[in-house]
Design a protein around this motif. Structure first.
Motif, PDB file in Angstrom:
ATOM      1  N   ASP A  37      -4.515 -44.271  68.049  1.00  0.00           N
ATOM      2  CA  ASP A  37      -4.804 -44.011  66.637  1.00  0.00           C
ATOM      3  C   ASP A  37      -6.287 -44.188  66.346  1.00  0.00           C
ATOM      4  O   ASP A  37      -6.871 -43.408  65.583  1.00  0.00           O
ATOM      5  CB  ASP A  37      -3.978 -44.932  65.743  1.00  0.00           C
ATOM      6  CG  ASP A  37      -2.503 -44.544  65.697  1.00  0.00           C
ATOM      7  OD1 ASP A  37      -2.178 -43.409  66.099  1.00  0.00           O
ATOM      8  OD2 ASP A  37      -1.686 -45.374  65.270  1.00  0.00           O
ATOM      9  N   LEU A  40      -8.279 -41.227  67.703  1.00  0.00           N
ATOM     10  CA  LEU A  40      -8.079 -40.017  66.911  1.00  0.00           C
ATOM     11  C   LEU A  40      -8.637 -40.137  65.495  1.00  0.00           C
ATOM     12  O   LEU A  40      -8.696 -39.135  64.772  1.00  0.00           O
ATOM     13  CB  LEU A  40      -6.584 -39.675  66.848  1.00  0.00           C
ATOM     14  CG  LEU A  40      -5.986 -39.163  68.159  1.00  0.00           C
ATOM     15  CD1 LEU A  40      -4.476 -39.033  68.047  1.00  0.00           C
ATOM     16  CD2 LEU A  40      -6.601 -37.821  68.552  1.00  0.00           C
ATOM     17  N   SER A  41      -9.043 -41.327  65.093  1.00  0.00           N
ATOM     18  CA  SER A  41      -9.595 -41.499  63.749  1.00  0.00           C
ATOM     19  C   SER A  41     -11.096 -41.287  63.711  1.00  0.00           C
ATOM     20  O   SER A  41     -11.688 -41.213  62.626  1.00  0.00           O
ATOM     21  CB  SER A  41      -9.284 -42.912  63.228  1.00  0.00           C
ATOM     22  OG  SER A  41     -10.041 -43.896  63.923  1.00  0.00           O
ATOM     23  N   ARG A  42     -11.748 -41.169  64.882  1.00  0.00           N
ATOM     24  CA  ARG A  42     -13.202 -41.048  64.916  1.00  0.00           C
ATOM     25  C   ARG A  42     -13.632 -39.654  64.459  1.00  0.00           C
ATOM     26  O   ARG A  42     -13.125 -38.643  64.941  1.00  0.00           O
ATOM     27  CB  ARG A  42     -13.731 -41.334  66.321  1.00  0.00           C
ATOM     28  CG  ARG A  42     -13.558 -42.785  66.722  1.00  0.00           C
ATOM     29  CD  ARG A  42     -14.199 -43.110  68.047  1.00  0.00           C
ATOM     30  NE  ARG A  42     -13.527 -42.502  69.167  1.00  0.00           N
ATOM     31  CZ  ARG A  42     -13.410 -43.077  70.368  1.00  0.00           C
ATOM     32  NH1 ARG A  42     -13.923 -44.271  70.590  1.00  0.00           N
ATOM     33  NH2 ARG A  42     -12.796 -42.449  71.347  1.00  0.00           N
ATOM     34  N   ILE A  43     -14.576 -39.607  63.514  1.00  0.00           N
ATOM     35  CA  ILE A  43     -15.081 -38.341  62.979  1.00  0.00           C
ATOM     36  C   ILE A  43     -16.327 -37.967  63.766  1.00  0.00           C
ATOM     37  O   ILE A  43     -17.303 -38.712  63.813  1.00  0.00           O
ATOM     38  CB  ILE A  43     -15.419 -38.455  61.480  1.00  0.00           C
ATOM     39  CG1 ILE A  43     -14.188 -38.913  60.689  1.00  0.00           C
ATOM     40  CG2 ILE A  43     -15.965 -37.141  60.956  1.00  0.00           C
ATOM     41  CD1 ILE A  43     -13.043 -37.937  60.715  1.00  0.00           C
ATOM     42  N   ARG A  44     -16.307 -36.799  64.395  1.00  0.00           N
ATOM     43  CA  ARG A  44     -17.435 -36.346  65.191  1.00  0.00           C
ATOM     44  C   ARG A  44     -17.671 -34.856  64.922  1.00  0.00           C
ATOM     45  O   ARG A  44     -16.847 -34.174  64.323  1.00  0.00           O
ATOM     46  CB  ARG A  44     -17.173 -36.555  66.685  1.00  0.00           C
ATOM     47  CG  ARG A  44     -17.024 -38.015  67.107  1.00  0.00           C
ATOM     48  CD  ARG A  44     -18.348 -38.754  67.035  1.00  0.00           C
ATOM     49  NE  ARG A  44     -18.253 -40.095  67.611  1.00  0.00           N
ATOM     50  CZ  ARG A  44     -17.907 -41.189  66.952  1.00  0.00           C
ATOM     51  NH1 ARG A  44     -17.592 -41.093  65.674  1.00  0.00           N
ATOM     52  NH2 ARG A  44     -17.851 -42.354  67.555  1.00  0.00           N
ATOM     53  N   GLN A 101     -13.882 -32.245  66.821  1.00  0.00           N
ATOM     54  CA  GLN A 101     -13.721 -33.031  68.046  1.00  0.00           C
ATOM     55  C   GLN A 101     -12.395 -33.790  68.044  1.00  0.00           C
ATOM     56  O   GLN A 101     -11.760 -33.966  69.088  1.00  0.00           O
ATOM     57  CB  GLN A 101     -14.885 -34.010  68.204  1.00  0.00           C
ATOM     58  CG  GLN A 101     -14.785 -34.874  69.455  1.00  0.00           C
ATOM     59  CD  GLN A 101     -16.039 -35.677  69.704  1.00  0.00           C
ATOM     60  OE1 GLN A 101     -17.147 -35.171  69.519  1.00  0.00           O
ATOM     61  NE2 GLN A 101     -15.880 -36.915  70.107  1.00  0.00           N
ATOM     62  N   THR A 102     -11.961 -34.235  66.862  1.00  0.00           N
ATOM     63  CA  THR A 102     -10.662 -34.902  66.772  1.00  0.00           C
ATOM     64  C   THR A 102      -9.548 -33.972  67.224  1.00  0.00           C
ATOM     65  O   THR A 102      -8.600 -34.400  67.901  1.00  0.00           O
ATOM     66  CB  THR A 102     -10.404 -35.375  65.330  1.00  0.00           C
ATOM     67  OG1 THR A 102     -11.442 -36.262  64.941  1.00  0.00           O
ATOM     68  CG2 THR A 102      -9.071 -36.085  65.220  1.00  0.00           C
ATOM     69  N   GLU A 103      -9.656 -32.690  66.882  1.00  0.00           N
ATOM     70  CA  GLU A 103      -8.624 -31.735  67.280  1.00  0.00           C
ATOM     71  C   GLU A 103      -8.673 -31.471  68.788  1.00  0.00           C
ATOM     72  O   GLU A 103      -7.634 -31.298  69.432  1.00  0.00           O
ATOM     73  CB  GLU A 103      -8.780 -30.432  66.498  1.00  0.00           C
ATOM     74  CG  GLU A 103      -8.747 -30.610  64.989  1.00  0.00           C
ATOM     75  CD  GLU A 103      -7.567 -31.463  64.529  1.00  0.00           C
ATOM     76  OE1 GLU A 103      -6.429 -31.197  64.974  1.00  0.00           O
ATOM     77  OE2 GLU A 103      -7.786 -32.398  63.749  1.00  0.00           O
ATOM     78  N   THR A 105      -9.545 -33.696  70.989  1.00  0.00           N
ATOM     79  CA  THR A 105      -8.914 -34.887  71.563  1.00  0.00           C
ATOM     80  C   THR A 105      -7.403 -34.837  71.398  1.00  0.00           C
ATOM     81  O   THR A 105      -6.648 -35.164  72.335  1.00  0.00           O
ATOM     82  CB  THR A 105      -9.481 -36.149  70.891  1.00  0.00           C
ATOM     83  OG1 THR A 105     -10.909 -36.119  70.960  1.00  0.00           O
ATOM     84  CG2 THR A 105      -8.972 -37.404  71.567  1.00  0.00           C
ATOM     85  N   ARG A 106      -6.950 -34.405  70.232  1.00  0.00           N
ATOM     86  CA  ARG A 106      -5.516 -34.318  69.976  1.00  0.00           C
ATOM     87  C   ARG A 106      -4.843 -33.342  70.949  1.00  0.00           C
ATOM     88  O   ARG A 106      -3.769 -33.625  71.502  1.00  0.00           O
ATOM     89  CB  ARG A 106      -5.278 -33.867  68.528  1.00  0.00           C
ATOM     90  CG  ARG A 106      -3.877 -34.174  68.002  1.00  0.00           C
ATOM     91  CD  ARG A 106      -3.718 -33.664  66.571  1.00  0.00           C
ATOM     92  NE  ARG A 106      -4.759 -34.156  65.681  1.00  0.00           N
ATOM     93  CZ  ARG A 106      -4.749 -35.350  65.114  1.00  0.00           C
ATOM     94  NH1 ARG A 106      -3.758 -36.189  65.362  1.00  0.00           N
ATOM     95  NH2 ARG A 106      -5.723 -35.701  64.302  1.00  0.00           N
ATOM     96  N   ARG A 213     -15.314 -28.247  58.631  1.00  0.00           N
ATOM     97  CA  ARG A 213     -14.244 -28.477  59.602  1.00  0.00           C
ATOM     98  C   ARG A 213     -13.232 -27.347  59.557  1.00  0.00           C
ATOM     99  O   ARG A 213     -12.713 -26.924  60.579  1.00  0.00           O
ATOM    100  CB  ARG A 213     -13.559 -29.817  59.327  1.00  0.00           C
ATOM    101  CG  ARG A 213     -14.431 -31.030  59.612  1.00  0.00           C
ATOM    102  CD  ARG A 213     -14.731 -31.161  61.101  1.00  0.00           C
ATOM    103  NE  ARG A 213     -15.648 -32.285  61.363  1.00  0.00           N
ATOM    104  CZ  ARG A 213     -16.958 -32.174  61.437  1.00  0.00           C
ATOM    105  NH1 ARG A 213     -17.526 -30.985  61.261  1.00  0.00           N
ATOM    106  NH2 ARG A 213     -17.718 -33.205  61.679  1.00  0.00           N
TER     107      ARG A 213
END
Length: 389
Positions: A37, A40-44, A101-103, A105-106, A213
């Motif tokens: 979690d 996945l919460s990191r904003i990049r 980047q979160t996507e 990683t997801r 985004r």
């Protein structure tokens, strides 16, 4: 526990490396200090070079990216109300893809889960051992117990503050660093982007960037003092300052709203040499950092991953270790070129506290040269879409 490649760090570079190795038939285990979690919460940033897009497809995780990502064939460089569009497609035949980047990683997590690959989170006290031997291993604390992971190689994808870089002896390791005298205040808002492409703006009040985004989620930045705190800036103050720094026609159509995330990022450049010591190989922020101007952080990590996974394939498939022997040299050659571009772009777009009148006139001349010279635009476009591997 035993694996072929121990990957320390469960961010996008570690997960991408693991997925590519898996598809090449090479066993790997990912160790991550934080929870899923948290990762996945990191904003990049989410501007993907052509090479990273191709790597995502090679890793088998490109379907959602292609469906939901936004193709950008160019970007806008502004100085006051003077604007020039750098046409990536016309100048290079390539484009970039805006996809968070979160996507990324997801998608990589989902693929790793689907393949049943081992990803261990909340691993504390991770430490590689015997890296200068043929039998390295990694120890870590999880669920109150110390575990040992034996391996052939260790990939340090653990970021700047991770343990891997420190394992390279000080008498071997050389580090280069530049700290910039300002930061970026970033705001995420559920508003439509002000433009279909990114706007990089140079103004007497400082730099600004209009990004996005998706079609209803915008990311905006303004240059700020390093002493500032996010709470120093109300939403109203931020929007007013952004309007002052971007072209008037963009300011007029800017849609504003409450911020859903607000943070300040310092700017710095950093490179560690070498990126390999014994059976340890550094990837991404563990070895190098770039200022966010031009969105090269994730993309430089991806180039490391590309070189390392190709070298490991050659070793395991062909018993050829030349790629591993030359990994650091090969990766650093591209990294320094990317560092140069990020430094140049940052120098072009920001206002520095010690700039003289001469410095300002040179900056204005550089912006005019970029506006008027197809050759200068081509050079920028080639760097922005990504130098070849």
């Amino acid at each position: 526990m035993r694996t072929q490649v121990a990957i320390i760090g469960g961010g996008p570079s570690g997960l991408l490396l693991g997925q590519l190795l898996h598809r090449a038939g090479i066993d790997n285990v990912v160790l991550e200090r934080r929870s899923r979690d948290y990762v996945l919460s990191r904003i990049r940033a989410g501007v993907l070079e052509t090479g990273l897009v191709e790597l995502m497809h090679e890793a088998g995780v490109g379907e959602r990216m292609e469906r939901e990502g936004f193709v950008h064939d160019g970007t806008i460089i502004a100085s006051g109300d003077d604007q020039v569009r750098i046409d990536f497609k016309a100048l290079t035949g390539k484009h970039v893809l805006v996809y968070g980047q979160t996507e990324v990683t997801r998608d990589l997590y989902a693929a790793r889960d689907a393949a049943g690959l081992e990803t261990l989170h909340d691993c504390r006290g991770v430490k590689p051992h015997d890296l200068d031997t043929a039998a390295p291993f990694v120890t870590f604390l999880k669920d109150g117990k110390v575990h040992r992971l034996d391996c052939d190689f260790v990939a340090g994808c653990d970021g700047y503050h991770g343990p891997c870089r420190q394992e390279i002896p000080q008498e071997v390791r050389r580090e280069y660093e530049k700290t910039y005298p300002f930061g970026w205040l970033g705001v995420l808002s559920e508003t439509p982007p002000v433009a279909d492409e990114l706007i990089y703006a140079n103004s007497p009040r400082g730099f600004a960037l209009c990004s996005m985004r998706n079609a209803q989620l915008s990311r905006y930045y303004i240059q700020c003092d390093l002493s500032d705190q996010p709470d120093d800036w109300t939403d109203g103050m931020f929007w007013d300052e952004l309007r002052r720094r971007i072209p008037a026609e963009a300011a007029e159509r800017l849609a504003t709203g409450p911020s859903i995330e607000k943070s300040i990022a310092p700017l710095r450049s950093f490179v560690c040499e070498p990126m390999r010591w014994g059976r340890l190989f550094l990837c991404g922020d563990a070895a190098h950092i770039v200022p966010p101007t031009g969105a090269k952080g994730l993309n430089t990590a991806a180039s490391d991953v590309r070189y390392l996974h190709e070298a490991l394939k050659r070793f395991y498939h062909d018993r050829d270790d030349e790629g591993l022997e030359r990994y650091s040299e090969t990766a650093l050659a591209r990294i320094w070129k990317t560092e140069r571009f990020s430094w140049w772009f940052s120098s072009l777009m920001h206002r520095y506290p010690d700039q003289s009148e001469f410095d300002l006139r040179i900056q204005q001349a550089e912006l005019a040269f970029l506006r008027d010279s197809p050759a200068a635009q081509r050079a920028m476009a080639e760097n922005y879409v990504g130098l070849p591997y």
